[in-house]
Design a protein around this motif. Structure first.
Motif, PDB file in Angstrom:
ATOM      1  N   PRO A 499       0.897  -1.287  -0.069  1.00 56.36           N
ATOM      2  CA  PRO A 499      -0.108  -0.115  -0.018  1.00 56.36           C
ATOM      3  C   PRO A 499       0.810   1.288  -0.092  1.00 56.36           C
ATOM      4  O   PRO A 499       0.467   2.295  -0.414  1.00 56.36           O
ATOM      5  CB  PRO A 499      -0.706  -0.149   1.314  1.00 56.36           C
ATOM      6  N   GLY A 500       2.002   1.244   0.714  1.00 54.53           N
ATOM      7  CA  GLY A 500       3.035   2.404   0.689  1.00 54.53           C
ATOM      8  C   GLY A 500       3.289   2.743  -0.852  1.00 54.53           C
ATOM      9  O   GLY A 500       3.624   3.749  -1.219  1.00 54.53           O
ATOM     10  N   ILE A 501       3.724   1.524  -1.494  1.00 58.93           N
ATOM     11  CA  ILE A 501       4.153   1.649  -2.971  1.00 58.93           C
ATOM     12  C   ILE A 501       3.207   2.504  -3.812  1.00 58.93           C
ATOM     13  O   ILE A 501       3.292   3.220  -4.535  1.00 58.93           O
ATOM     14  CB  ILE A 501       4.688   0.550  -3.467  1.00 58.93           C
ATOM     15  N   ALA A 502       1.926   2.010  -3.511  1.00 61.56           N
ATOM     16  CA  ALA A 502       0.475   2.545  -4.070  1.00 61.56           C
ATOM     17  C   ALA A 502       0.566   4.078  -3.824  1.00 61.56           C
ATOM     18  O   ALA A 502       0.013   4.828  -4.731  1.00 61.56           O
ATOM     19  CB  ALA A 502      -0.680   1.815  -3.688  1.00 61.56           C
ATOM     20  N   ALA A 503       0.767   4.388  -2.507  1.00 68.00           N
ATOM     21  CA  ALA A 503       0.562   5.870  -2.322  1.00 68.00           C
ATOM     22  C   ALA A 503       1.835   6.506  -2.928  1.00 68.00           C
ATOM     23  O   ALA A 503       1.562   7.707  -3.158  1.00 68.00           O
ATOM     24  CB  ALA A 503       0.902   6.127  -0.557  1.00 68.00           C
ATOM     25  N   ILE A 504       2.857   5.915  -2.992  1.00 74.42           N
ATOM     26  CA  ILE A 504       4.041   6.842  -3.799  1.00 74.42           C
ATOM     27  C   ILE A 504       3.520   6.954  -5.232  1.00 74.42           C
ATOM     28  O   ILE A 504       3.647   8.052  -5.705  1.00 74.42           O
ATOM     29  CB  ILE A 504       5.360   6.094  -3.883  1.00 74.42           C
ATOM     30  N   ALA A 505       2.929   5.995  -5.965  1.00 74.21           N
ATOM     31  CA  ALA A 505       2.473   6.166  -7.129  1.00 74.21           C
ATOM     32  C   ALA A 505       1.384   7.336  -7.162  1.00 74.21           C
ATOM     33  O   ALA A 505       1.506   8.026  -8.280  1.00 74.21           O
ATOM     34  CB  ALA A 505       1.654   4.749  -7.751  1.00 74.21           C
ATOM     35  N   LEU A 506       0.555   7.481  -6.316  1.00 75.13           N
ATOM     36  CA  LEU A 506      -0.281   8.289  -6.198  1.00 75.13           C
ATOM     37  C   LEU A 506       0.101   9.749  -5.892  1.00 75.13           C
ATOM     38  O   LEU A 506      -0.411  10.742  -6.479  1.00 75.13           O
ATOM     39  CB  LEU A 506      -1.462   8.032  -4.950  1.00 75.13           C
ATOM     40  N   THR A 507       1.142   9.824  -5.394  1.00 74.88           N
ATOM     41  CA  THR A 507       1.835  11.038  -4.909  1.00 74.88           C
ATOM     42  C   THR A 507       2.467  11.810  -6.141  1.00 74.88           C
ATOM     43  O   THR A 507       2.321  12.992  -6.434  1.00 74.88           O
ATOM     44  CB  THR A 507       3.074  11.030  -4.016  1.00 74.88           C
ATOM     45  N   LEU A 508       2.818  10.835  -7.071  1.00 78.42           N
ATOM     46  CA  LEU A 508       3.304  11.248  -8.532  1.00 78.42           C
ATOM     47  C   LEU A 508       2.210  11.912  -9.186  1.00 78.42           C
ATOM     48  O   LEU A 508       2.492  13.104  -9.730  1.00 78.42           O
ATOM     49  CB  LEU A 508       3.727  10.093  -9.206  1.00 78.42           C
ATOM     50  N   GLY A 509       1.038  11.383  -9.186  1.00 80.43           N
ATOM     51  CA  GLY A 509       0.009  12.132  -9.895  1.00 80.43           C
ATOM     52  C   GLY A 509      -0.442  13.359  -9.033  1.00 80.43           C
ATOM     53  O   GLY A 509      -0.667  14.450  -9.813  1.00 80.43           O
ATOM     54  N   MET A 510      -0.618  13.402  -7.838  1.00 80.89           N
ATOM     55  CA  MET A 510      -0.677  14.679  -7.179  1.00 80.89           C
ATOM     56  C   MET A 510       0.266  15.848  -7.357  1.00 80.89           C
ATOM     57  O   MET A 510      -0.154  16.978  -7.426  1.00 80.89           O
ATOM     58  CB  MET A 510      -1.054  14.441  -5.879  1.00 80.89           C
ATOM     59  N   ALA A 511       1.647  15.321  -7.374  1.00 81.08           N
ATOM     60  CA  ALA A 511       2.619  16.352  -7.554  1.00 81.08           C
ATOM     61  C   ALA A 511       2.753  16.828  -8.888  1.00 81.08           C
ATOM     62  O   ALA A 511       2.845  18.035  -9.188  1.00 81.08           O
ATOM     63  CB  ALA A 511       3.813  15.726  -7.365  1.00 81.08           C
ATOM     64  N   ILE A 512       2.518  16.153  -9.936  1.00 81.33           N
ATOM     65  CA  ILE A 512       2.609  16.639 -11.254  1.00 81.33           C
ATOM     66  C   ILE A 512       1.264  17.791 -11.410  1.00 81.33           C
ATOM     67  O   ILE A 512       1.303  18.283 -12.219  1.00 81.33           O
ATOM     68  CB  ILE A 512       2.461  15.646 -12.179  1.00 81.33           C
ATOM     69  N   ASP A 513       0.061  17.406 -10.906  1.00 82.55           N
ATOM     70  CA  ASP A 513      -0.980  18.354 -10.856  1.00 82.55           C
ATOM     71  C   ASP A 513      -0.819  19.509 -10.509  1.00 82.55           C
ATOM     72  O   ASP A 513      -1.319  20.685 -10.852  1.00 82.55           O
ATOM     73  CB  ASP A 513      -2.332  17.760  -9.966  1.00 82.55           C
ATOM     74  N   ALA A 514      -0.022  19.835  -9.434  1.00 81.88           N
ATOM     75  CA  ALA A 514       0.453  21.191  -8.931  1.00 81.88           C
ATOM     76  C   ALA A 514       1.355  21.703 -10.059  1.00 81.88           C
ATOM     77  O   ALA A 514       0.882  22.913 -10.457  1.00 81.88           O
ATOM     78  CB  ALA A 514       1.368  21.161  -7.762  1.00 81.88           C
ATOM     79  N   ASN A 515       2.163  21.109 -10.825  1.00 82.52           N
ATOM     80  CA  ASN A 515       3.057  21.678 -11.969  1.00 82.52           C
ATOM     81  C   ASN A 515       1.997  22.031 -12.976  1.00 82.52           C
ATOM     82  O   ASN A 515       2.473  23.066 -13.693  1.00 82.52           O
ATOM     83  CB  ASN A 515       3.951  20.674 -12.380  1.00 82.52           C
ATOM     84  N   VAL A 516       0.909  21.236 -13.388  1.00 84.88           N
ATOM     85  CA  VAL A 516       0.262  21.343 -14.328  1.00 84.88           C
ATOM     86  C   VAL A 516      -0.613  22.919 -14.006  1.00 84.88           C
ATOM     87  O   VAL A 516      -0.750  23.784 -14.966  1.00 84.88           O
ATOM     88  CB  VAL A 516      -0.980  20.460 -14.556  1.00 84.88           C
ATOM     89  N   LEU A 517      -0.947  23.067 -12.747  1.00 85.70           N
ATOM     90  CA  LEU A 517      -1.634  24.428 -12.225  1.00 85.70           C
ATOM     91  C   LEU A 517      -0.554  25.299 -12.669  1.00 85.70           C
ATOM     92  O   LEU A 517      -1.047  26.697 -12.980  1.00 85.70           O
ATOM     93  CB  LEU A 517      -2.025  24.214 -10.866  1.00 85.70           C
ATOM     94  N   ILE A 518       0.512  25.345 -12.403  1.00 78.32           N
ATOM     95  CA  ILE A 518       1.434  26.360 -12.527  1.00 78.32           C
ATOM     96  C   ILE A 518       1.733  26.624 -13.897  1.00 78.32           C
ATOM     97  O   ILE A 518       1.761  27.974 -14.380  1.00 78.32           O
ATOM     98  CB  ILE A 518       2.944  26.192 -11.858  1.00 78.32           C
ATOM     99  N   ASN A 519       1.834  25.677 -14.709  1.00 82.57           N
ATOM    100  CA  ASN A 519       2.154  25.975 -16.112  1.00 82.57           C
ATOM    101  C   ASN A 519       1.020  26.666 -16.864  1.00 82.57           C
ATOM    102  O   ASN A 519       1.155  27.603 -17.553  1.00 82.57           O
ATOM    103  CB  ASN A 519       2.284  24.629 -16.635  1.00 82.57           C
ATOM    104  N   GLU A 520      -0.177  26.236 -16.250  1.00 88.14           N
ATOM    105  CA  GLU A 520      -1.463  26.696 -16.861  1.00 88.14           C
ATOM    106  C   GLU A 520      -1.448  28.071 -16.563  1.00 88.14           C
ATOM    107  O   GLU A 520      -2.304  29.104 -17.323  1.00 88.14           O
ATOM    108  CB  GLU A 520      -2.693  26.019 -16.713  1.00 88.14           C
ATOM    109  N   ARG A 521      -1.052  28.607 -15.386  1.00 89.55           N
ATOM    110  CA  ARG A 521      -1.239  29.914 -14.838  1.00 89.55           C
ATOM    111  C   ARG A 521      -0.357  30.726 -15.702  1.00 89.55           C
ATOM    112  O   ARG A 521      -0.643  31.998 -16.002  1.00 89.55           O
ATOM    113  CB  ARG A 521      -1.015  29.912 -13.226  1.00 89.55           C
ATOM    114  N   VAL A 522       0.899  30.137 -15.851  1.00 88.79           N
ATOM    115  CA  VAL A 522       1.836  31.105 -16.696  1.00 88.79           C
ATOM    116  C   VAL A 522       1.334  31.323 -18.188  1.00 88.79           C
ATOM    117  O   VAL A 522       1.443  32.391 -18.586  1.00 88.79           O
ATOM    118  CB  VAL A 522       3.147  30.283 -16.678  1.00 88.79           C
ATOM    119  N   ARG A 523       0.817  30.291 -18.710  1.00 86.38           N
ATOM    120  CA  ARG A 523      -0.067  30.270 -20.015  1.00 86.38           C
ATOM    121  C   ARG A 523      -1.014  31.456 -20.125  1.00 86.38           C
ATOM    122  O   ARG A 523      -1.072  32.432 -21.021  1.00 86.38           O
ATOM    123  CB  ARG A 523      -0.406  29.128 -20.405  1.00 86.38           C
ATOM    124  N   GLU A 524      -1.781  31.500 -18.877  1.00 90.74           N
ATOM    125  CA  GLU A 524      -2.987  32.468 -18.660  1.00 90.74           C
ATOM    126  C   GLU A 524      -2.404  33.939 -18.835  1.00 90.74           C
ATOM    127  O   GLU A 524      -2.932  34.932 -19.517  1.00 90.74           O
ATOM    128  CB  GLU A 524      -3.882  32.303 -17.664  1.00 90.74           C
TER     129      GLU A 524
END
Length: 625
Positions: A499-524
């Motif tokens: 389950p901890g490895i599953a949490a690491i995989a989930l963390t990857l998705g959540m972490a990149i979501d923050a970068n997507v928000l930043i990149n889209e804000r820069v685009r705006e």
């Protein structure tokens, strides 16, 4: 211009350096090893023993990767020899066992199989160690143990019988007998006045007791029982005491990060990751012994009657005899505070025992009132009692005494361990046992690693294709995020499970979501006509509040899982919560530092490599490429 002050760059660099150092030990894996520990209190594990082990391996022609002496507890040491493969490990175990234990029936050392980290010495000197791996990743043994709750209540009722007898004697209240009657204690009286006085005394003595009168004429009785709340408390405390006792016993085995937790109302789960010597673990855990000291019913013995209860006693010639016991328990196992293997005045193996104040007072009174009578020390295992010592009380004694009998040195060591590690409040029995081999654990690690790696590569490729240089920076920040998360788990010596490895995989998705928000804000900001430098500043500043809000709400859910979950859920929650913290740090600060280093020093920045910036009526923004 977008630049961090120098101190921010230094903080980020130091954090990444520490993360790298404490992540490295996890890449070296574990080596099969042979562990040698003392089986007797009189045998020491020292540097001389380490030299003997090296000599044995050399004479047997077995190559090793190092022999070390490690501490496994207070004043406890083991010698561990590492090997390249399991075949050499098995051969070495047999060779070392034969050399150190000449008498197989009375071994001086416990020679067991184990797994130890391959961490280089320079990393170990920095206290950098790999994460502990759970049972599903490392292999080991799983036990499910059943607690006999009825016995816990019965023991309390037996103790209550003795307490009431002492209480009425101290208050000078005469009765015609006290005895157990099912779930109640029956106290008999000749007159009603004495019964009423005794009723008040007993109620004042313990408010958790239910007292009712019964009978008439000369058959006057008080029936004393435990209240339902008191019974529930006894059972809950018995379970807690048993879990604490199991912790102490497993510490004697030197197991790192064991899992011992309650399951349901009367069961305990025990998981011992990395333990390959299952027989030794069962020997310690399976001996779910409770100790009681009782007076022998000599009248029943003379009449060859079983009395209230009879237990067998082992005789010097190997035969057994039945010893009748009185109902009253003088001292119970929870009053024993220390025990050590020793020798008596005749140089026979014995166990020196220390009692707490309550147990010492009870022992002093019992021995003073029963001089020249027999006393038995009874060991209960799986509900069956055995008198390990029956001796005549020669004089009054209290807090300290010795248990003597027909013991071998190994038996006194085992008995001292059971007493020293604590008494079980109620008998326990292993009702389920599962062993997970290291090969299955390695397969689980490989699958978990591949799933995380493939997920990471898919995210990184998408980000680079869609956001160009900003996507590459996001991928680097994501790498730093995983590295810092693994470093934190290693520094905290947390246990990683599937389950901890599953949490690491989930963390990857959540972490990149923050970068997507930043990149889209820069685009705006670029679409709104801001210059590239202004777009970077505004994009990061405006995205930060959104990122913080979303991560805080997710962190609250993770904390709820951590507080109220158990087992695999709790393991998932630990990694999940730590992953949220590292995600915020890397997505906001690390990626911003990389963007500043890439674009911040350019005075005339014409465009940003952040992918296509679409504007109404145009094909792409002029400030992006």
């Amino acid at each position: 211009m977008n630049r961090y002050p120098l101190w921010k760059y230094i903080v980020i660099a130091v954090a990444l350096l520490i993360g790298t150092i404490y992540t490295l030990p996890n890449f070296f894996g574990e080596a099969p090893a042979v562990q040698v520990s003392s089986a007797k209190g009189t045998v020491r594990v020292d540097a001389a023993l380490m030299g003997r082990v090296e000599t044995v391996l050399k004479e047997a022609g077995l190559e090793h990767q190092g022999v070390s002496m490690d501490a496994t507890g207070q004043n406890n040491f083991t010698v561990r020899a590492r090997f390249a493969d399991t075949d050499t490990q098995l051969k070495a175990k047999d060779a070392v066992d034969r050399a150190l234990n000449r008498d197989a029936s009375d071994p001086s050392f416990v020679v067991a199989l184990n797994l130890v980290p391959r961490t280089p010495q320079w990393l170990a000197a920095l206290h950098a160690a790999p994460m502990y791996l759970g049972l599903d990743l490392r292999g080991g043994v799983h036990f499910l143990m059943q607690v006999d709750m009825r016995q816990a209540v019965d023991k309390r009722m037996e103790a209550l019988t003795g307490e009431l007898r002492t209480l009425l004697r101290e208050k000078n209240l005469r009765h015609t007998g006290i005895s157990r009657s099912g779930s109640e204690v029956e106290v008999r009286f000749r007159d009603d006045e004495t019964r009423k006085r005794a009723d008040g005394v007993i109620r004042d003595f313990n408010r958790d007791l239910l007292v009712r009168d019964e009978g008439s004429g000369e058959d006057l009785r008080l029936l004393v029982a435990l209240s339902p709340n008191a019974s529930r408390d006894i059972q809950a405390n018995a379970l807690k005491q048993n879990i604490g006792t199991l912790h102490n016993r497993i510490n004697e085995l030197g197991v790192a990060e064991p899992v011992i937790q309650q399951q349901g109302a009367d069961r305990v789960v025990v998981q011992l990751p990395g333990v390959q010597d299952v027989a030794r673990a069962k020997q310690i855990l399976g001996r779910t012994a409770t100790l009681e000291i009782r007076l022998v019913d000599e009248e029943a013995m003379a009449a060859n009657s079983p009395g209230a209860q009879s237990v067998p006693e082992r005789r010097p010639d190997g035969s057994t005899r039945m010893v009748p016991l009185r109902r009253q328990v003088v001292v119970t196992g929870d009053q024993l505070i220390d025990a050590n293997a020793t020798f008596d005045e005749n140089q026979r193996p014995a166990v020196a025992v220390s009692l707490d104040a309550r147990g010492g007072a009870a022992m002093r009174q019992a021995t003073r009132e029963n001089l020249k009578k027999l006393m038995a020390i009874v060991l209960y295992e799986k509900g069956r009692g055995e008198a390990i010592s029956v001796a005549t009380i020669q004089s009054e004694f209290g807090n300290r005494f010795q248990i003597t009998g027909q013991f071998s040195t190994q038996e006194t060591n085992d008995l001292a361990l059971l007493i020293r590690s604590g008494s079980l409040a109620a008998p326990m029995e292993i009702i389920e046992e599962r062993t997970i081999g290291p090969s299955l654990g390695a397969e689980n690690i490989e699958r978990g690693f591949k799933s995380t790696l493939y997920g990471f590569l898919a995210i990184a490729i998408f980000m680079v294709v869609y956001y160009r240089v900003f996507g590459l920076i996001s991928a680097v920040a994501l790498t730093a995020n995983v590295m810092l998360l693994v470093a934190l788990l290693s520094m905290l010596q947390a246990t990683l499970t599937l389950p901890g490895i599953a949490a690491i995989a989930l963390t990857l998705g959540m972490a990149i979501d923050a970068n997507v928000l930043i990149n889209e804000r820069v685009r705006e900001e670029l679409r709104a006509g801001r210059t590239p430098q202004q777009a970077i500043t505004e994009g990061y500043d405006k995205a930060f509040a959104t990122i913080l809000d979303s991560n805080i709400t997710t962190l609250i859910a993770g904390l709820a899982l951590l507080l109220f979950g158990s087992g695999p859920v709790r393991g998932f929650a630990v990694v999940h919560c730590l992953g949220i913290l590292t995600s915020i740090f890397t997505a906001v600060f690390v990626s911003r530092a990389l963007v500043n280093l890439t674009y911040g020093s350019r005075k005339k920045l014409g465009s940003l490599s952040i992918g296509a910036v679409w504007k109404p009526g145009t094909t792409a923004g002029a400030n992006a490429k």
